[in-house]
Design an enzyme around this catalytic site. Structure first.
Site, PDB file in Angstrom:
ATOM      1  N   LYS A 181     -14.612 -31.024 -30.609  1.00  0.00           N
ATOM      2  CA  LYS A 181     -15.163 -31.678 -29.420  1.00  0.00           C
ATOM      3  C   LYS A 181     -14.873 -30.842 -28.175  1.00  0.00           C
ATOM      4  O   LYS A 181     -15.774 -30.551 -27.385  1.00  0.00           O
ATOM      5  CB  LYS A 181     -14.530 -33.070 -29.252  1.00  0.00           C
ATOM      6  N   ASN A 182     -13.620 -30.477 -27.986  1.00  0.00           N
ATOM      7  CA  ASN A 182     -13.251 -29.813 -26.736  1.00  0.00           C
ATOM      8  C   ASN A 182     -13.827 -28.410 -26.616  1.00  0.00           C
ATOM      9  O   ASN A 182     -14.027 -27.918 -25.505  1.00  0.00           O
ATOM     10  CB  ASN A 182     -11.724 -29.791 -26.566  1.00  0.00           C
TER      11      ASN A 182
ATOM     12  N   ARG B 257     -14.422 -36.549 -18.036  1.00  0.00           N
ATOM     13  CA  ARG B 257     -13.819 -35.571 -17.157  1.00  0.00           C
ATOM     14  C   ARG B 257     -14.348 -34.150 -17.401  1.00  0.00           C
ATOM     15  O   ARG B 257     -14.472 -33.347 -16.465  1.00  0.00           O
ATOM     16  CB  ARG B 257     -12.314 -35.627 -17.400  1.00  0.00           C
TER      17      ARG B 257
ATOM     18  N   CYS C  76     -10.372 -40.170 -19.363  1.00  0.00           N
ATOM     19  CA  CYS C  76      -9.265 -40.944 -19.931  1.00  0.00           C
ATOM     20  C   CYS C  76      -8.256 -41.308 -18.861  1.00  0.00           C
ATOM     21  O   CYS C  76      -7.989 -40.530 -17.956  1.00  0.00           O
ATOM     22  CB  CYS C  76      -8.521 -40.121 -20.979  1.00  0.00           C
TER      23      CYS C  76
ATOM     24  N   ARG D 238      -4.658 -36.272 -13.186  1.00  0.00           N
ATOM     25  CA  ARG D 238      -5.615 -35.250 -13.612  1.00  0.00           C
ATOM     26  C   ARG D 238      -6.524 -34.742 -12.495  1.00  0.00           C
ATOM     27  O   ARG D 238      -7.745 -34.882 -12.549  1.00  0.00           O
ATOM     28  CB  ARG D 238      -6.462 -35.765 -14.782  1.00  0.00           C
ATOM     29  N   PRO D 239      -5.949 -34.136 -11.486  1.00  0.00           N
ATOM     30  CA  PRO D 239      -6.784 -33.560 -10.424  1.00  0.00           C
ATOM     31  C   PRO D 239      -7.501 -32.292 -10.900  1.00  0.00           C
ATOM     32  O   PRO D 239      -7.271 -31.837 -12.017  1.00  0.00           O
ATOM     33  CB  PRO D 239      -5.768 -33.222  -9.334  1.00  0.00           C
ATOM     34  N   VAL D 240      -8.375 -31.751 -10.031  1.00  0.00           N
ATOM     35  CA  VAL D 240      -9.102 -30.529 -10.390  1.00  0.00           C
ATOM     36  C   VAL D 240      -8.804 -29.400  -9.401  1.00  0.00           C
ATOM     37  O   VAL D 240      -9.582 -28.470  -9.263  1.00  0.00           O
ATOM     38  CB  VAL D 240     -10.637 -30.766 -10.476  1.00  0.00           C
ATOM     39  N   ASP D 241      -7.642 -29.507  -8.733  1.00  0.00           N
ATOM     40  CA  ASP D 241      -7.323 -28.508  -7.711  1.00  0.00           C
ATOM     41  C   ASP D 241      -7.290 -27.074  -8.257  1.00  0.00           C
ATOM     42  O   ASP D 241      -7.720 -26.135  -7.582  1.00  0.00           O
ATOM     43  CB  ASP D 241      -5.998 -28.856  -7.013  1.00  0.00           C
ATOM     44  N   LEU D 242      -6.831 -26.894  -9.493  1.00  0.00           N
ATOM     45  CA  LEU D 242      -6.752 -25.526 -10.029  1.00  0.00           C
ATOM     46  C   LEU D 242      -8.139 -24.941 -10.273  1.00  0.00           C
ATOM     47  O   LEU D 242      -8.350 -23.741 -10.092  1.00  0.00           O
ATOM     48  CB  LEU D 242      -5.952 -25.483 -11.330  1.00  0.00           C
TER      49      LEU D 242
ATOM     50  N   ASP E 210      -2.547 -33.877 -27.400  1.00  0.00           N
ATOM     51  CA  ASP E 210      -3.574 -34.705 -28.040  1.00  0.00           C
ATOM     52  C   ASP E 210      -3.162 -35.187 -29.438  1.00  0.00           C
ATOM     53  O   ASP E 210      -3.918 -35.920 -30.075  1.00  0.00           O
ATOM     54  CB  ASP E 210      -4.905 -33.937 -28.130  1.00  0.00           C
TER      55      ASP E 210
ATOM     56  N   ILE F 149       2.744 -32.703 -20.624  1.00  0.00           N
ATOM     57  CA  ILE F 149       1.458 -32.290 -20.040  1.00  0.00           C
ATOM     58  C   ILE F 149       0.915 -33.373 -19.115  1.00  0.00           C
ATOM     59  O   ILE F 149       0.476 -33.091 -18.008  1.00  0.00           O
ATOM     60  CB  ILE F 149       0.415 -32.001 -21.148  1.00  0.00           C
TER      61      ILE F 149
ATOM     62  N   ARG G 206     -15.793 -41.476 -28.894  1.00  0.00           N
ATOM     63  CA  ARG G 206     -15.864 -40.281 -28.050  1.00  0.00           C
ATOM     64  C   ARG G 206     -15.377 -39.054 -28.803  1.00  0.00           C
ATOM     65  O   ARG G 206     -15.802 -37.940 -28.498  1.00  0.00           O
ATOM     66  CB  ARG G 206     -14.973 -40.459 -26.812  1.00  0.00           C
TER      67      ARG G 206
HETATM   68  C1  UD1 Z   1      -8.033 -30.445 -21.934  1.00  0.00           C
HETATM   69  C2  UD1 Z   1      -8.540 -31.257 -23.099  1.00  0.00           C
HETATM   70  C3  UD1 Z   1      -7.646 -32.466 -23.346  1.00  0.00           C
HETATM   71  C4  UD1 Z   1      -6.206 -32.027 -23.506  1.00  0.00           C
HETATM   72  C5  UD1 Z   1      -5.776 -31.137 -22.348  1.00  0.00           C
HETATM   73  C6  UD1 Z   1      -4.389 -30.546 -22.540  1.00  0.00           C
HETATM   74  C7  UD1 Z   1     -10.946 -30.897 -22.953  1.00  0.00           C
HETATM   75  C8  UD1 Z   1     -12.288 -31.466 -22.703  1.00  0.00           C
HETATM   76  N1  UD1 Z   1      -9.900 -31.705 -22.800  1.00  0.00           N
HETATM   77  O1  UD1 Z   1      -8.096 -31.286 -20.779  1.00  0.00           O
HETATM   78  O2  UD1 Z   1      -8.106 -33.132 -24.541  1.00  0.00           O
HETATM   79  O3  UD1 Z   1      -5.364 -33.161 -23.552  1.00  0.00           O
HETATM   80  O4  UD1 Z   1      -6.697 -30.040 -22.188  1.00  0.00           O
HETATM   81  O5  UD1 Z   1      -4.308 -29.837 -23.729  1.00  0.00           O
HETATM   82  O6  UD1 Z   1     -10.812 -29.746 -23.341  1.00  0.00           O
HETATM   83  N2  UD1 Z   1      -4.053 -30.305 -13.768  1.00  0.00           N
HETATM   84  C9  UD1 Z   1      -3.905 -30.264 -12.401  1.00  0.00           C
HETATM   85  N3  UD1 Z   1      -4.883 -29.666 -11.660  1.00  0.00           N
HETATM   86  C10 UD1 Z   1      -5.999 -29.140 -12.228  1.00  0.00           C
HETATM   87  C11 UD1 Z   1      -6.151 -29.180 -13.634  1.00  0.00           C
HETATM   88  C12 UD1 Z   1      -5.163 -29.774 -14.372  1.00  0.00           C
HETATM   89  O7  UD1 Z   1      -2.905 -30.730 -11.858  1.00  0.00           O
HETATM   90  O8  UD1 Z   1      -6.849 -28.624 -11.507  1.00  0.00           O
HETATM   91  C13 UD1 Z   1      -2.994 -30.912 -14.600  1.00  0.00           C
HETATM   92  C14 UD1 Z   1      -3.460 -32.108 -15.390  1.00  0.00           C
HETATM   93  O9  UD1 Z   1      -3.373 -33.287 -14.636  1.00  0.00           O
HETATM   94  C15 UD1 Z   1      -2.506 -32.086 -16.556  1.00  0.00           C
HETATM   95  C16 UD1 Z   1      -2.271 -30.588 -16.804  1.00  0.00           C
HETATM   96  O10 UD1 Z   1      -2.637 -29.963 -15.579  1.00  0.00           O
HETATM   97  O11 UD1 Z   1      -1.280 -32.687 -16.200  1.00  0.00           O
HETATM   98  C17 UD1 Z   1      -3.063 -29.977 -17.928  1.00  0.00           C
HETATM   99  O12 UD1 Z   1      -4.415 -30.324 -17.812  1.00  0.00           O
HETATM  100  P1  UD1 Z   1      -5.604 -29.424 -18.377  1.00  0.00           P
HETATM  101  O13 UD1 Z   1      -5.042 -28.399 -19.298  1.00  0.00           O
HETATM  102  O14 UD1 Z   1      -6.435 -28.987 -17.247  1.00  0.00           O
HETATM  103  O15 UD1 Z   1      -6.406 -30.492 -19.238  1.00  0.00           O
HETATM  104  P2  UD1 Z   1      -7.973 -30.668 -19.326  1.00  0.00           P
HETATM  105  O16 UD1 Z   1      -8.660 -29.359 -19.288  1.00  0.00           O
HETATM  106  O17 UD1 Z   1      -8.401 -31.736 -18.402  1.00  0.00           O
END
Ligand code: UD1
Length: 422
Positions: free
Chosen positions: A22-23, A94, A118, A123-127, A309, A331, A401
């Site tokens: 899926k991912n 997301r 979820c 889970r922000p997207v700042d990075l 996961d 995580i 999902r």
């Molecule tokens: C992906 C997977 C999800 C898995 C996760 C960690 C997909 C679709 N989903 O999610 O199933 O649980 O990897 O292996 O591939 N974070 C920030 N800022 C950001 C991005 C992330 O603070 O801009 C934090 C998140 O809140 C979290 C950590 O970084 O605590 C890791 O998240 P990330 O690796 O980005 O997970 P996803 O890509 O959302």
């Protein structure tokens, strides 16, 4: 609303086929936006998240055809008409934010609603945003949307130092960098197999990428990408989940297509509980005898560490170990929503912050329980396989999902499981 009814207490024997990831599919699909030529994905899993990504891409004007019952996806972004990903779709998933990098790289602009997904932490997207900013993009957050613009002449190669590992941010930056001018270096990049799969697909499309699978990825931008056909890598989370089915219920099950290198850290912990794991010519075989399993401590980490996961499913397994196991979630904050539900089945779990202490009990008992996210739901199903009596797992739309034909796959190896409507 559908629920899943599990009657516990039968051993599992036979073979479970493992689907495409899926991912991986959720990041390979938006890669179509990088080119006006066709992209074909084979071994795609049939899941509602994939249908959501299909809708999102179609809303942008991309063509997505689902062939061979959904196992083949034929994508074309030849006629993309919109660069705006609407809240109504993005809030469902997301991973929708993964259209941001490709749209920006090819069209110079993108508007993407801030994601939902979820309920497992902030889970922000700042990075994601910082990586694209480093490549020269201008970002503006207005009315719940990310408004992104590339500089005149397009994104520029840059060095991006991620402060911590993010799978999604690595994917967005990697896709965007393929069309940027000059060289991009991603440091502290995610090393997940899904990133390696994405890099391989992008290379087939003409991208120049090296270092995927390590923590430093180098991308030399090219003027345009072309079409490709790519087979989606195996779903290591589905694999790990079904490895736990015979581990919890007893019996011996082959996971067809299973690869130990995709689940090494998890397999090591599972073996430490006393479960036997063997590589076969066609996959992996997991067997469990009548003895009680042993406790083990687990801490989640980015790949190649123990996957977050699989944490909920592992907790269901450890709930009946012969002693105390400590699970640390590193995580996501707030990813123990399954613990109180497992407790309703008789598990003894104390959660403090990011740590859960699981005191194994001899047996779990069936109960009506509520699924709160994708992996939490499946952990309750697994627990139900070994519990005495009936377990009714409600709100199973989460399961759809991420697990294709779950009842059929578990039913085929002897589980007494059915979907019921309430
Ligand atoms: C992906 C997977 C999800 C898995 C996760 C960690 C997909 C679709 N989903 O999610 O199933 O649980 O990897 O292996 O591939 N974070 C920030 N800022 C950001 C991005 C992330 O603070 O801009 C934090 C998140 O809140 C979290 C950590 O970084 O605590 C890791 O998240 P990330 O690796 O980005 O997970 P996803 O890509 O959302």
């Amino acid at each position: 609303m559908d629920a899943i009814l599990v009657r516990g207490g039968t051993e599992l024997n036979g073979t479970i086929p493992i689907a495409g990831a899926k991912n991986a599919c959720l990041t390979l699909m938006p890669a179509t936006l990088l080119t006006d030529e066709p992209l074909t994905l084979t071994n795609a899993p049939r899941l509602s998240d994939i249908r959501t990504m299909t809708q999102l891409l179609q809303s942008l004007g991309a063509e997505v055809q689902s062939l061979q019952g959904g196992q083949v996806l034929a994508l074309s972004s030849h006629d993309v008409t919109s660069q705006r990903a609407e809240y109504d779709i993005v809030r469902k998933m997301r991973a929708s934010v993964l259209v941001l990098g490709p749209l920006l790289a090819r069209f110079g602009r993108a508007e993407v609603s801030l994601p939902g997904g979820c309920a497992i932490g902030a889970r922000p997207v700042d990075l994601h945003l910082r990586a694209l900013e480093a490549m020269g993009a201008e970002m503006d957050l207005r009315e719940g949307y990310i408004h992104a613009r590339a500089p005149a002449g397009g994104l520029r190669g840059a060095t991006v130092d991620f402060p911590f590992v993010s799978v999604g941010a690595t994917e967005n930056a990697l896709m965007a960098a393929t069309l940027a001018r000059g060289t991009t270096v991603l440091r502290n990049a995610a090393r997940e197999p899904e990133i390696v799969d994405l890099a391989q697909c992008l290379r087939r499309m003409g991208a120049r990428i090296s270092g995927e699978g390590s923590d430093t990825i180098e991308i030399e931008g090219v003027a345009a990408l072309g079409g490709a056909t790519h087979r989606v890598v195996l779903d290591r989370i589905e694999l790990g989940t079904y490895m736990l089915a015979p581990a919890i219920a007893g019996g011996s099950v082959e996971l067809a297509g299973g690869r130990i290198d995709l689940v090494a850290a998890f397999a090591e912990k599972l073996a430490a509980t006393g479960v036997e794991i063997a590589e076969t010519a066609t996959g992996l075989r997991v067997s469990r005898g009548p003895e009680r399993i042993r406790p083990v401590d687990v801490a989640t980490a980015p790949f190649p560490g123990f996957p977050t996961d699989l944490q909920a499913q592992m907790m269901a397994h450890l709930a009946t170990a012969s002693g105390v196991s400590v699970l640390e979630e590193r995580i996501f904050e707030n990813r123990f929503m399954h613990a109180p539900e497992l407790a309703r089945m008789g598990a003894r779990i104390e959660v403090q912050g990011g740590t859960a202490r699981v005191q194994g009990v001899e047996r779990l008992r069936g109960a009506p329980v509520m699924a709160t996210d994708l992996r939490a739901s499946v952990s309750l199903i697994l627990a139900g396989l070994a519990a005495e009596g009936e377990t009714l797992v409600k709100r199973v739309y989460h399961l759809d999902r991420g697990y294709e034909r779950l009842e059929a796959k578990l039913g085929a190896v002897g589980a007494r499981i059915e979907r019921v409507s309430e």
